[in-house]
Design an enzyme around this catalytic site. Sequence first.
Site, PDB file in Angstrom:
ATOM      1  N   CYS A 115     -39.891 -25.947  40.901  1.00  0.00           N
ATOM      2  CA  CYS A 115     -38.914 -25.357  39.983  1.00  0.00           C
ATOM      3  C   CYS A 115     -39.006 -25.902  38.577  1.00  0.00           C
ATOM      4  O   CYS A 115     -38.834 -25.174  37.625  1.00  0.00           O
ATOM      5  CB  CYS A 115     -37.501 -25.557  40.519  1.00  0.00           C
ATOM      6  SG  CYS A 115     -36.982 -27.279  40.544  1.00  0.00           S
ATOM      7  N   GLY A 116     -39.215 -27.212  38.419  1.00  0.00           N
ATOM      8  CA  GLY A 116     -39.408 -27.765  37.096  1.00  0.00           C
ATOM      9  C   GLY A 116     -38.151 -28.076  36.317  1.00  0.00           C
ATOM     10  O   GLY A 116     -38.102 -29.052  35.609  1.00  0.00           O
TER      11      GLY A 116
END
Length: 278
Positions: A115-116
Amino acid sequence: MGRVTARRRVLRIRDGVISHRPDTLAAEEPMEIRVGGRPLTVTMRTPGDDFDLAAGFLVSEGAVHTATDVAGIRYCAGATADGGNTYNVVDVVLGPGAQAPDASLERNFYTTSSCGLCGKASLDAVRTTAAWTVAEDRLSVGPELLASLPDKLRAAQKVFDTTGGLHAAGLFSAEGELLCLREDVGRHNAVDKVVGHALREGLLPLRGTVLMVSGRASFELVQKAVMAGIPMLAAVSAPSSLAVDLAEETGLTLVGFLRGDSMNVYAGAERLQPQPVA
């Protein structure tokens, strides 16, 4: 330097037949990004193009905008107890006038390959002020050209052929020429590697280009495109509602479900020429 792939022994079952065989996997290792010797973030990534990844991350955070904002990037020795180099710690030296992002308690920069952005404190924290606007970009492409991009992206993926486990981000010209492709277990990392390459080559802002990604279009990927001056983002899968909101807010053209000759245009349809007839 870390390897892009790794080999593991697996139990394979095919049509009721059991066998043992080696399998090739996409490598995933942590990489710490430091700025001026100070830790900033840790991301899970596929080794390779690490300097591009670090530079692209800093573009997304609004810390750097031109090649001169980065004075140097290097791997840090002494990352292990015996002083060895794991090639998993990268230090960025900023040029005059460039300031590192504030890694305060409000912003947890630990990211994952999936997802980051999970650690961001709020949407306000990620609506970074861009150095360029994409709303006035005069890019114009036809639906037929867009429809050709997924196959071009897939054909250029070298590591995916052996692992089946990597995302890809490709930067294309308005004529459909592939300008840069990067692969990674994290879709956001693949985009950062493309943007970082462009920064280091002095190509920002990336006006008149299309960013094609192999997965879904998240809010973060729209933000990264805007921060790099890219006017169009196309994805083979779905966008999120926040991605569409940000695309509309910034004037970016957002295309999803780009498969074969079908696609959904969620924002910025005026850049598709000739205009499709409803």
